[in-house]
Scaffold this motif. Structure first.
Motif, PDB file in Angstrom:
ATOM      1  N   ILE A 140       8.457   1.349 -12.834  1.00 32.98           N
ATOM      2  CA  ILE A 140       7.461   2.120 -13.576  1.00 32.98           C
ATOM      3  C   ILE A 140       7.546   3.599 -13.189  1.00 32.98           C
ATOM      4  CG2 ILE A 140       4.970   2.503 -13.833  1.00 32.98           C
ATOM      5  CD1 ILE A 140       4.698  -0.601 -13.606  1.00 32.98           C
ATOM      6  N   SER A 141       7.740   3.848 -11.894  1.00 39.80           N
ATOM      7  CA  SER A 141       7.851   5.229 -11.412  1.00 39.80           C
ATOM      8  C   SER A 141       9.041   5.935 -12.059  1.00 39.80           C
ATOM      9  CB  SER A 141       7.999   5.225  -9.900  1.00 39.80           C
ATOM     10  OG  SER A 141       8.210   6.523  -9.420  1.00 39.80           O
ATOM     11  N   VAL A 142      10.155   5.252 -12.172  1.00 48.50           N
ATOM     12  CA  VAL A 142      11.342   5.831 -12.792  1.00 48.50           C
ATOM     13  C   VAL A 142      11.062   6.130 -14.260  1.00 48.50           C
ATOM     14  CG1 VAL A 142      13.703   5.311 -13.539  1.00 48.50           C
ATOM     15  CG2 VAL A 142      12.997   4.822 -11.192  1.00 48.50           C
ATOM     16  N   ARG A 188       0.833  -1.212   0.000  1.00 41.83           N
ATOM     17  CA  ARG A 188       0.000   0.000   0.000  1.00 41.83           C
ATOM     18  C   ARG A 188       0.869   1.264   0.000  1.00 41.83           C
ATOM     19  NH1 ARG A 188      -2.698  -3.439   3.621  1.00 41.83           N
ATOM     20  NH2 ARG A 188      -4.563  -4.298   2.665  1.00 41.83           N
ATOM     21  N   ALA A 189       1.954   1.234   0.765  1.00 42.91           N
ATOM     22  CA  ALA A 189       2.864   2.384   0.790  1.00 42.91           C
ATOM     23  C   ALA A 189       3.511   2.575  -0.578  1.00 42.91           C
ATOM     24  CB  ALA A 189       3.929   2.191   1.867  1.00 42.91           C
ATOM     25  N   ALA A 190       3.872   1.495  -1.218  1.00 42.23           N
ATOM     26  CA  ALA A 190       4.487   1.587  -2.551  1.00 42.23           C
ATOM     27  C   ALA A 190       3.498   2.161  -3.563  1.00 42.23           C
ATOM     28  CB  ALA A 190       4.987   0.219  -2.998  1.00 42.23           C
ATOM     29  N   ARG A 191       2.243   1.795  -3.453  1.00 44.91           N
ATOM     30  CA  ARG A 191       1.232   2.346  -4.364  1.00 44.91           C
ATOM     31  C   ARG A 191       1.121   3.848  -4.221  1.00 44.91           C
ATOM     32  NH1 ARG A 191      -4.137  -0.846  -3.520  1.00 44.91           N
ATOM     33  NH2 ARG A 191      -4.852   0.668  -5.036  1.00 44.91           N
ATOM     34  N   ALA A 192       1.451   4.356  -3.018  1.00 43.81           N
ATOM     35  CA  ALA A 192       1.423   5.797  -2.760  1.00 43.81           C
ATOM     36  C   ALA A 192       2.802   6.424  -3.014  1.00 43.81           C
ATOM     37  CB  ALA A 192       0.982   6.058  -1.327  1.00 43.81           C
ATOM     38  N   TYR A 193       3.719   5.642  -3.552  1.00 46.90           N
ATOM     39  CA  TYR A 193       5.091   6.087  -3.844  1.00 46.90           C
ATOM     40  C   TYR A 193       5.854   6.509  -2.588  1.00 46.90           C
ATOM     41  CZ  TYR A 193       3.100   6.037  -8.501  1.00 46.90           C
ATOM     42  OH  TYR A 193       2.445   5.648  -9.652  1.00 46.90           O
ATOM     43  N   ASP A 194       5.487   5.930  -1.464  1.00 45.57           N
ATOM     44  CA  ASP A 194       6.180   6.209  -0.203  1.00 45.57           C
ATOM     45  C   ASP A 194       7.203   5.088   0.010  1.00 45.57           C
ATOM     46  OD1 ASP A 194       7.047   6.734   2.369  1.00 45.57           O
ATOM     47  OD2 ASP A 194       5.028   7.146   3.147  1.00 45.57           O
ATOM     48  N   TRP A 195       8.334   5.212  -0.679  1.00 46.91           N
ATOM     49  CA  TRP A 195       9.340   4.150  -0.672  1.00 46.91           C
ATOM     50  C   TRP A 195       9.942   3.899   0.707  1.00 46.91           C
ATOM     51  CZ3 TRP A 195       7.635   2.124  -4.680  1.00 46.91           C
ATOM     52  CH2 TRP A 195       7.390   2.833  -5.853  1.00 46.91           C
ATOM     53  N   ILE A 253       6.545  -6.953  -6.661  1.00 46.19           N
ATOM     54  CA  ILE A 253       5.599  -5.931  -7.116  1.00 46.19           C
ATOM     55  C   ILE A 253       6.137  -4.536  -6.806  1.00 46.19           C
ATOM     56  CG2 ILE A 253       3.289  -4.967  -6.765  1.00 46.19           C
ATOM     57  CD1 ILE A 253       2.347  -7.925  -6.323  1.00 46.19           C
ATOM     58  N   ILE A 254       6.729  -4.373  -5.630  1.00 49.04           N
ATOM     59  CA  ILE A 254       7.309  -3.071  -5.278  1.00 49.04           C
ATOM     60  C   ILE A 254       8.453  -2.730  -6.229  1.00 49.04           C
ATOM     61  CG2 ILE A 254       8.665  -1.849  -3.523  1.00 49.04           C
ATOM     62  CD1 ILE A 254       6.840  -3.166  -1.430  1.00 49.04           C
ATOM     63  N   TYR A 255       9.246  -3.707  -6.553  1.00 48.68           N
ATOM     64  CA  TYR A 255      10.326  -3.479  -7.520  1.00 48.68           C
ATOM     65  C   TYR A 255       9.746  -2.966  -8.839  1.00 48.68           C
ATOM     66  CZ  TYR A 255      14.084  -4.396 -10.802  1.00 48.68           C
ATOM     67  OH  TYR A 255      15.029  -4.271 -11.791  1.00 48.68           O
ATOM     68  N   LEU A 256       8.659  -3.581  -9.295  1.00 46.69           N
ATOM     69  CA  LEU A 256       8.024  -3.154 -10.540  1.00 46.69           C
ATOM     70  C   LEU A 256       7.435  -1.743 -10.406  1.00 46.69           C
ATOM     71  CD1 LEU A 256       6.268  -6.471 -11.586  1.00 46.69           C
ATOM     72  CD2 LEU A 256       8.314  -5.437 -12.606  1.00 46.69           C
ATOM     73  N   HIS A 257       6.823  -1.448  -9.265  1.00 41.73           N
ATOM     74  CA  HIS A 257       6.298  -0.094  -9.026  1.00 41.73           C
ATOM     75  C   HIS A 257       7.420   0.935  -9.151  1.00 41.73           C
ATOM     76  CE1 HIS A 257       2.073  -0.079  -7.913  1.00 41.73           C
ATOM     77  NE2 HIS A 257       2.239  -1.165  -7.187  1.00 41.73           N
ATOM     78  N   ARG A 258       8.557   0.623  -8.582  1.00 43.99           N
ATOM     79  CA  ARG A 258       9.683   1.561  -8.648  1.00 43.99           C
ATOM     80  C   ARG A 258      10.174   1.731 -10.078  1.00 43.99           C
ATOM     81  NH1 ARG A 258      13.558   0.482  -3.379  1.00 43.99           N
ATOM     82  NH2 ARG A 258      12.295   1.738  -1.984  1.00 43.99           N
TER      83      ARG A 258
END
Length: 106
Positions: A100-102, A26-33, A93-98
């Motif tokens: 995509i964010s980059v 949930r934190a990763a979805r909010a970009y709160d790494w 999944i968090i790795y993928l979120h990061r």
């Protein structure tokens, strides 16, 4: 400590691990790494505690059935395995979120 209490401790730690993993996602979805990493660290700690209990139970069993297999023991094992799988998937999944964010910020 009574066997049932030991098994309940296993369930509690496994449940904490799974919960922290989901909070991390949930934190990763909010970009709160930083928060995501903090929750992942807590998930790993809780999983380690659960795994230590599991290892103690396996050692006490000695491979000869000293520990009676009960529904609650099977339930505890199920919780631990689900927590471990959840954490591994959340890490990916968090790795993928990061990633995509980059890419979005280029």
């Amino acid at each position: 400590m009574e066997l049932e209490n030991i098994i309940m401790e296993l369930i509690i730690h496994a449940g904490e691990s799974r919960s922290f993993s989901m909070e991390s996602l949930r934190a990763a979805r909010a970009y709160d790494w930083p928060l995501a990493e903090q929750h992942l660290a807590a998930a790993k700690t809780a999983a380690r505690e659960a795994h230590l209990i599991q290892t103690q139970l396996i050692g006490a069993d000695e491979g000869v059935g000293n520990i009676p297999v009960s529904l609650i023991l099977v339930h505890a094992q199920d919780h631990l395995m689900n927590a471990m799988l959840c954490r591994e998937l959340v890490e990916e999944i968090i790795y993928l979120h990061r990633e995509i964010s980059v890419l979005k910020n280029r």
